[in-house]
Design a protein around this motif. Sequence first.
Motif, PDB file in Angstrom:
ATOM      1  N   PRO A 195      45.708  64.597 117.710  1.00 28.54           N
ATOM      2  CA  PRO A 195      44.260  64.361 117.889  1.00 28.54           C
ATOM      3  C   PRO A 195      43.456  65.157 116.857  1.00 28.54           C
ATOM      4  CG  PRO A 195      45.291  65.198 119.904  1.00 28.54           C
ATOM      5  CD  PRO A 195      46.295  65.335 118.821  1.00 28.54           C
ATOM      6  N   ALA A 196      42.317  64.613 116.537  1.00 32.84           N
ATOM      7  CA  ALA A 196      41.402  65.333 115.642  1.00 32.84           C
ATOM      8  C   ALA A 196      40.733  66.443 116.437  1.00 32.84           C
ATOM      9  CB  ALA A 196      40.358  64.359 115.107  1.00 32.84           C
ATOM     10  N   THR A 197      40.165  67.389 115.728  1.00 33.79           N
ATOM     11  CA  THR A 197      39.487  68.506 116.401  1.00 33.79           C
ATOM     12  C   THR A 197      38.256  67.981 117.136  1.00 33.79           C
ATOM     13  OG1 THR A 197      40.244  69.955 114.678  1.00 33.79           O
ATOM     14  CG2 THR A 197      38.427  70.760 116.042  1.00 33.79           C
ATOM     15  N   PRO A 198      38.164  68.231 118.443  1.00 33.31           N
ATOM     16  CA  PRO A 198      37.008  67.708 119.187  1.00 33.31           C
ATOM     17  C   PRO A 198      35.724  68.442 118.820  1.00 33.31           C
ATOM     18  CG  PRO A 198      38.554  68.884 120.638  1.00 33.31           C
ATOM     19  CD  PRO A 198      39.099  68.998 119.260  1.00 33.31           C
ATOM     20  N   SER A 199      34.590  67.782 119.060  1.00 33.38           N
ATOM     21  CA  SER A 199      33.316  68.482 118.904  1.00 33.38           C
ATOM     22  C   SER A 199      33.116  69.368 120.129  1.00 33.38           C
ATOM     23  CB  SER A 199      32.189  67.467 118.733  1.00 33.38           C
ATOM     24  OG  SER A 199      32.316  66.448 119.690  1.00 33.38           O
ATOM     25  N   ALA A 200      32.060  70.182 120.097  1.00 32.78           N
ATOM     26  CA  ALA A 200      31.867  71.182 121.156  1.00 32.78           C
ATOM     27  C   ALA A 200      31.858  70.526 122.531  1.00 32.78           C
ATOM     28  CB  ALA A 200      30.556  71.929 120.930  1.00 32.78           C
ATOM     29  N   PRO A 201      32.562  71.125 123.533  1.00 34.45           N
ATOM     30  CA  PRO A 201      32.577  70.549 124.883  1.00 34.45           C
ATOM     31  C   PRO A 201      31.176  70.549 125.486  1.00 34.45           C
ATOM     32  CG  PRO A 201      34.239  72.277 124.639  1.00 34.45           C
ATOM     33  CD  PRO A 201      33.399  72.333 123.419  1.00 34.45           C
ATOM     34  N   ASN A 202      30.893  69.483 126.250  1.00 31.89           N
ATOM     35  CA  ASN A 202      29.606  69.396 126.941  1.00 31.89           C
ATOM     36  C   ASN A 202      29.807  69.803 128.385  1.00 31.89           C
ATOM     37  OD1 ASN A 202      27.282  68.752 128.187  1.00 31.89           O
ATOM     38  ND2 ASN A 202      27.397  66.543 127.768  1.00 31.89           N
ATOM     39  N   CYS A 203      29.295  70.985 128.744  1.00 30.38           N
ATOM     40  CA  CYS A 203      29.538  71.513 130.088  1.00 30.38           C
ATOM     41  C   CYS A 203      28.221  71.795 130.806  1.00 30.38           C
ATOM     42  CB  CYS A 203      30.348  72.814 130.007  1.00 30.38           C
ATOM     43  SG  CYS A 203      31.835  72.669 129.043  1.00 30.38           S
ATOM     44  N   ALA A 228      45.601  58.509 118.593  1.00 33.22           N
ATOM     45  CA  ALA A 228      45.358  59.957 118.559  1.00 33.22           C
ATOM     46  C   ALA A 228      44.819  60.449 119.889  1.00 33.22           C
ATOM     47  CB  ALA A 228      44.394  60.287 117.426  1.00 33.22           C
ATOM     48  N   THR A 229      44.994  59.668 120.956  1.00 40.00           N
ATOM     49  CA  THR A 229      44.453  60.071 122.260  1.00 40.00           C
ATOM     50  C   THR A 229      45.185  61.320 122.755  1.00 40.00           C
ATOM     51  OG1 THR A 229      44.334  57.719 122.657  1.00 40.00           O
ATOM     52  CG2 THR A 229      43.880  59.163 124.528  1.00 40.00           C
ATOM     53  N   PRO A 230      44.433  62.337 123.195  1.00 39.44           N
ATOM     54  CA  PRO A 230      45.096  63.547 123.694  1.00 39.44           C
ATOM     55  C   PRO A 230      45.758  63.269 125.047  1.00 39.44           C
ATOM     56  CG  PRO A 230      42.765  63.933 123.290  1.00 39.44           C
ATOM     57  CD  PRO A 230      42.972  62.462 123.236  1.00 39.44           C
ATOM     58  N   GLU A 231      46.802  64.010 125.326  1.00 42.08           N
ATOM     59  CA  GLU A 231      47.405  63.977 126.665  1.00 42.08           C
ATOM     60  C   GLU A 231      46.736  65.013 127.539  1.00 42.08           C
ATOM     61  OE1 GLU A 231      52.037  62.812 126.932  1.00 42.08           O
ATOM     62  OE2 GLU A 231      51.559  64.631 125.812  1.00 42.08           O
ATOM     63  N   GLU A 232      46.523  66.189 126.941  1.00 42.54           N
ATOM     64  CA  GLU A 232      45.881  67.253 127.711  1.00 42.54           C
ATOM     65  C   GLU A 232      44.965  68.053 126.800  1.00 42.54           C
ATOM     66  OE1 GLU A 232      49.355  69.177 129.240  1.00 42.54           O
ATOM     67  OE2 GLU A 232      49.577  70.431 127.470  1.00 42.54           O
ATOM     68  N   ILE A 233      44.039  68.749 127.465  1.00 46.90           N
ATOM     69  CA  ILE A 233      43.063  69.578 126.752  1.00 46.90           C
ATOM     70  C   ILE A 233      43.236  71.006 127.241  1.00 46.90           C
ATOM     71  CG2 ILE A 233      40.615  69.956 126.280  1.00 46.90           C
ATOM     72  CD1 ILE A 233      41.457  67.200 125.396  1.00 46.90           C
ATOM     73  N   VAL A 234      43.253  71.957 126.301  1.00 54.22           N
ATOM     74  CA  VAL A 234      43.245  73.360 126.698  1.00 54.22           C
ATOM     75  C   VAL A 234      41.832  73.887 126.442  1.00 54.22           C
ATOM     76  CG1 VAL A 234      44.309  75.609 126.417  1.00 54.22           C
ATOM     77  CG2 VAL A 234      45.628  73.537 125.964  1.00 54.22           C
ATOM     78  N   PHE A 235      41.175  74.299 127.532  1.00 57.59           N
ATOM     79  CA  PHE A 235      39.845  74.908 127.400  1.00 57.59           C
ATOM     80  C   PHE A 235      39.989  76.415 127.370  1.00 57.59           C
ATOM     81  CE2 PHE A 235      38.703  70.820 129.343  1.00 57.59           C
ATOM     82  CZ  PHE A 235      37.628  70.442 128.539  1.00 57.59           C
ATOM     83  N   TYR A 236      39.229  77.043 126.489  1.00 62.29           N
ATOM     84  CA  TYR A 236      39.152  78.510 126.455  1.00 62.29           C
ATOM     85  C   TYR A 236      37.762  78.890 126.887  1.00 62.29           C
ATOM     86  CZ  TYR A 236      43.528  78.207 123.952  1.00 62.29           C
ATOM     87  OH  TYR A 236      44.820  77.938 123.619  1.00 62.29           O
ATOM     88  N   VAL A 237      37.675  79.744 127.879  1.00 57.57           N
ATOM     89  CA  VAL A 237      36.373  80.090 128.464  1.00 57.57           C
ATOM     90  C   VAL A 237      36.186  81.604 128.408  1.00 57.57           C
ATOM     91  CG1 VAL A 237      34.950  79.982 130.538  1.00 57.57           C
ATOM     92  CG2 VAL A 237      36.541  78.137 130.034  1.00 57.57           C
ATOM     93  N   ALA A 239      37.688  74.117 122.965  1.00 57.53           N
ATOM     94  CA  ALA A 239      38.795  73.272 123.438  1.00 57.53           C
ATOM     95  C   ALA A 239      39.753  72.921 122.315  1.00 57.53           C
ATOM     96  CB  ALA A 239      38.240  71.997 124.068  1.00 57.53           C
ATOM     97  N   ILE A 240      41.001  72.699 122.705  1.00 58.34           N
ATOM     98  CA  ILE A 240      42.032  72.175 121.803  1.00 58.34           C
ATOM     99  C   ILE A 240      42.574  70.908 122.454  1.00 58.34           C
ATOM    100  CG2 ILE A 240      44.456  72.534 121.159  1.00 58.34           C
ATOM    101  CD1 ILE A 240      43.778  75.390 120.465  1.00 58.34           C
ATOM    102  N   ALA A 241      42.751  69.830 121.657  1.00 57.82           N
ATOM    103  CA  ALA A 241      43.319  68.586 122.197  1.00 57.82           C
ATOM    104  C   ALA A 241      44.772  68.497 121.764  1.00 57.82           C
ATOM    105  CB  ALA A 241      42.531  67.387 121.689  1.00 57.82           C
ATOM    106  N   ARG A 242      45.628  67.982 122.685  1.00 56.16           N
ATOM    107  CA  ARG A 242      47.072  67.920 122.402  1.00 56.16           C
ATOM    108  C   ARG A 242      47.645  66.561 122.777  1.00 56.16           C
ATOM    109  NH1 ARG A 242      49.603  72.712 125.914  1.00 56.16           N
ATOM    110  NH2 ARG A 242      49.254  74.481 124.520  1.00 56.16           N
TER     111      ARG A 242
END
Length: 846
Positions: free
Chosen positions: A556-564, A589-598, A642-645
Amino acid sequence: MITTYLLLSLLGVTAVQGWSIHIQPSGERLLNRVAGENFLVVCSVKEYEGPASNVQVNWIHNNEIIRAGGRIMTIEKPLSSQLMIVRARKEDSGDYMCQVKLDGGIKVEPAKITFIKAPKFIDPETEQHPEDGTTAEIECKVDAEPGVEIFWQFNGDTLGESTSRPYEFKDNKQILVIPRFDSKKDDGLYLCNAAQFSSFETLHINVTAYSRPSITIFESPKEDLGYEGKSAQFKCAATGKPAPSYKWFKVAEDEEIVASDLYTVEDGLLVVNSLTASNSGQYKCVATNEIGEDDQTATLKVFLKPAVEKIPSAVKEDGEEVTFTCEFTGEGKVNARFVFGEEEYKVISTTEASNEIEDKEDKDENEVEKADEDGDDDEDETTTGDAKDEEEDDEEEEKKWKRFVRDITSERVSVKEEDGVLKLTIRRLTSSDAGDYQCIVENEAGKTVRSANLAITHAPEITGFEREPVRASDGEEFKLHCEASAVPEPTWTWKRDGNEVEADGTRVTIESDTDSSTLTIKDAVKADFGSIECIAFNGVGEPAKATMTVVRVVAPATPSAPNCREHLFPNYGVCTLNAEDFESEEGDATPEEIVFYVATQDEAKEEGFDFVTQARNFTVNFNGAKMRLHGLDVNKGYFVRAIARNEAGESELSPQGTMETTDPWTPEAPIDVLVKCDTSCEVSWTEPNDHGAEITSYKIEVIEMETNEHNEVVPSGEKDEYDVDADEESFVIPSMKPNTRYEIAVIAANSIGQSSATPVTFDTPDTVTSSMSLESLSSPKMIVVIIVVILLVFLVIDVLCCFFFRCGIIACFLGCCRSDHKKSAAADLESGKAAESGRLLDGPAR
Ligand SMILES: *[C@@H]1O[C@H](CO)[C@@H](O)[C@H](O)[C@H]1NC(C)=O
Ligand SMILES: *[C@@H]1O[C@H](CO)[C@@H](O)[C@H](O)[C@H]1NC(C)=O
């Protein structure tokens, strides 16, 4: 005068020498003593009055005095001497003398001693076994000096030729002859005595008659026949004493049969297991014991199953004709038929059918039966049951024959049989004729089955392939698999974008067999992906194809900033990512999972803060929608990246988005509320999200329900409420009625307030008892009830006291029991008080 003197002097001498020599034993008794035994003889001086020391007694042999010691020795005693010979020998025989020296005089007494050899049994046989019924000779060989006398004894009688049983003797009575030995009378202990002079020896002979084996039972297979694959049994039993042992021989081989996989041998039993042709022949049983043997021979002929030649399989086109030829040989009554599925094809034998045949048709060609189990044609009269089959054979034959005629005129199936060849011909083939045809040939020994396959050519049909897209990324391996049904065998090709995929044997391989093909591509590159087709073609009709998709998975490409920030919550956040960020021309390029860092905004502002190593992370499945991040603190500002995987890899860390949490809220309603009833009911739940403020307690509400006249379920009683500590996750509801509907709700409370309720409706089973548990006693409502009950009891006692003693307990306490004439007034007052207090006390009970 002289005579007188002489006489006197003689007497005088005698008078002076008044002693004599005495030998004991003496005379005859020293002769023919048994050699081998110890011998003793004593010589003594009698009628001597003087001192013994004056007397010397010696034994002399061969002019020598025998001394003490040695095998022949003497022992001296006062006035005597013992001569002892240890284990006397024959050579010790001879003239011995006893010499007595006394007062200077010597006197001698001769003693002749002889020894003879004792009778000895030669090779004594103490067990002898003559043959019953024959002339028995019982042997007792004796080695002895001449003059030995042998005599026999049996049952206490001495046997002679004159006894009632006519015994005979041979060889100087060393052999006892018993004519026609009869074991019943003559078996027993015989004594053979050998007597010589003063002694005799006895030999005990145990005589038991033996009888030779005689085979009395001999069983072989019925009619000497055995069947291939089955077993054959022979049995042999013989009489005889001692009990005979058995041996089996195959006559032609003349070698004893021993137990093995093929043979079971057990005494007189022989079983030949799983017969084959080579087991035919003669079998001999030999019964043997010590004195003889007996034998018997039986013949075995192994009846073989029919032999059937291999039948080649056939491949035919629609509408063509096929003939299967089944060649067989076999003994006995051989029956051949073809079987296809439930159908059976066979020829009726000439004799069975000839009565009914009209002469116009060729026999072989026409004697056909087609037993069609489907019963799908119009031969109503042939559908007879089995019972009728047996009872009315002739009639049945006629029907079969009629059926055959119809078959042959209208049918495409015919069967003929000639000299061990059964031929099945089917014309105008259709695809439903395809399958396995069995030629079953039977005789008494069993059946032999051969199969042939009939395949009807047809165009390929794809029966299996990868219906779901196959996913792989660059450098990986993927496989595509296709299956088809086709006759004849198809050839397989694989195509991508209309161009044939060339197998190079290493990176790209294609493995095909009769009904499937597999394409394997290793180290995939971009050009390998897309739409791939498998094609099966066999020259019949059109080729069959299946199209499969191989998806190229890219990181996946690098996502833009998460909207929270769309919605705010007290202790968690909900974020979304922009799905367009993951669209790609390169592949999926659809991600399977997203890792959020908070991280809190305060943390993130610190110098050198690294999100990947220092921030809290949440891994959530990507489904394109909202993703929850749990366990946050209330009323805080956060940064989220976030990181997309996916299978192909992961993106870079996104720019940061912001997120805020609110002040605490009331808790969510408790979840997983369950009621379990046995003798009482227990409600359990799972702690819900506390929405940022710790749960302080739970409240359980229980309402009894009933169905009213409009068929609606409505509350029928008061609502019972129970408080439960925050750390509990279950509660036993006191006092439930059996077979009653209840609604129960669990509510959580925190410092902000109460959650909504999660109501559950349930029916109590009849196992529930309404008795109060100890726990229920502690509830405040129960305490009130108990107090009321105690007071009522107290009141009743008081009234009773008042009635019997004219003074209630309460009145007593008040000290108002007075004299008799005031009693009624006091009673009135008392009862009034009682009524009043009763009313007062009744109050809380309502
Ligand atoms: C004689 O022999 C038979 C068997 O041979 C045995 O049964 C029997 O006891 C024997 N009799 C004596 C007296 O030993
Ligand atoms: C998430 O955090 C844990 C420690 O809290 C760490 O061990 C793990 O590697 C992190 N995962 C990722 C994907 O960064």
